[in-house]
Design a protein around this motif. Sequence first.
Motif, PDB file in Angstrom:
ATOM      1  N   LEU A   1      45.429  -5.349   4.293  1.00  0.00           N
ATOM      2  CA  LEU A   1      44.911  -4.054   3.860  1.00  0.00           C
ATOM      3  C   LEU A   1      43.421  -3.936   4.168  1.00  0.00           C
ATOM      4  CD1 LEU A   1      45.442  -1.371   2.277  1.00  0.00           C
ATOM      5  CD2 LEU A   1      44.777  -2.634   0.213  1.00  0.00           C
ATOM      6  N   TYR A   2      42.725  -5.031   4.029  1.00  0.00           N
ATOM      7  CA  TYR A   2      41.273  -5.043   4.236  1.00  0.00           C
ATOM      8  C   TYR A   2      40.853  -5.444   5.642  1.00  0.00           C
ATOM      9  CZ  TYR A   2      40.413  -4.282  -0.687  1.00  0.00           C
ATOM     10  OH  TYR A   2      40.346  -3.724  -1.942  1.00  0.00           O
ATOM     11  N   ALA A   3      41.656  -6.255   6.314  1.00  0.00           N
ATOM     12  CA  ALA A   3      41.186  -6.824   7.578  1.00  0.00           C
ATOM     13  C   ALA A   3      42.160  -6.649   8.737  1.00  0.00           C
ATOM     14  CB  ALA A   3      40.888  -8.313   7.377  1.00  0.00           C
ATOM     15  N   GLY A   4      43.326  -6.041   8.497  1.00  0.00           N
ATOM     16  CA  GLY A   4      44.312  -5.884   9.559  1.00  0.00           C
ATOM     17  C   GLY A   4      44.094  -4.625  10.387  1.00  0.00           C
ATOM     18  N   LYS A   5      44.907  -4.476  11.409  1.00  0.00           N
ATOM     19  CA  LYS A   5      44.883  -3.304  12.284  1.00  0.00           C
ATOM     20  C   LYS A   5      45.751  -2.222  11.664  1.00  0.00           C
ATOM     21  CE  LYS A   5      46.185  -1.968  16.997  1.00  0.00           C
ATOM     22  NZ  LYS A   5      44.934  -1.540  17.580  1.00  0.00           N
TER      23      LYS A   5
END
Length: 150
Positions: A67-71
């Motif tokens: 949620l914070y670091a994905g595409k």
Amino acid sequence: MSEQMFRMFELAQQGFYCSQILLLLGLEAQGKDNPDLIRAMSGLAGGLGFSSQTCGALTGGACLLGLYAGKGTPGENEHPRFQIMVNELVDWFKEEVGSSCGGINCEDILGEDLQYKVVSVQCGNIVSSTYEKVREILINNEIDFDEARE
């Protein structure tokens, strides 16, 4: 009881499972609401649809990192350390939860209690510590946990 633990308990009482609780907390930290995402997270409950496989706190924690670091869009890239962050979470979970519970599957953690489909006190402690570990991983990678992703 901390405010976070109280909120987790409240969500469990509303019928949400470990993976859903983690994403609800993450979305709330961003000031967002996404019922479709939370609904989709129910597939991870009870170790992948109550099949007693990988704990929903671990899979939910990996999703929370995403949620914070994905595409999320075609023009967006995942954080360059995203896979490393997920691996760090998995390694930590194996060490912290797996070593004390005999494995990382819901069946290992809950045993016979898995059949009741209830988030236990043990689950609450695991969800809480997983949530804190995800926050720590994000902060260590200079990602603001309370900042919404654009």
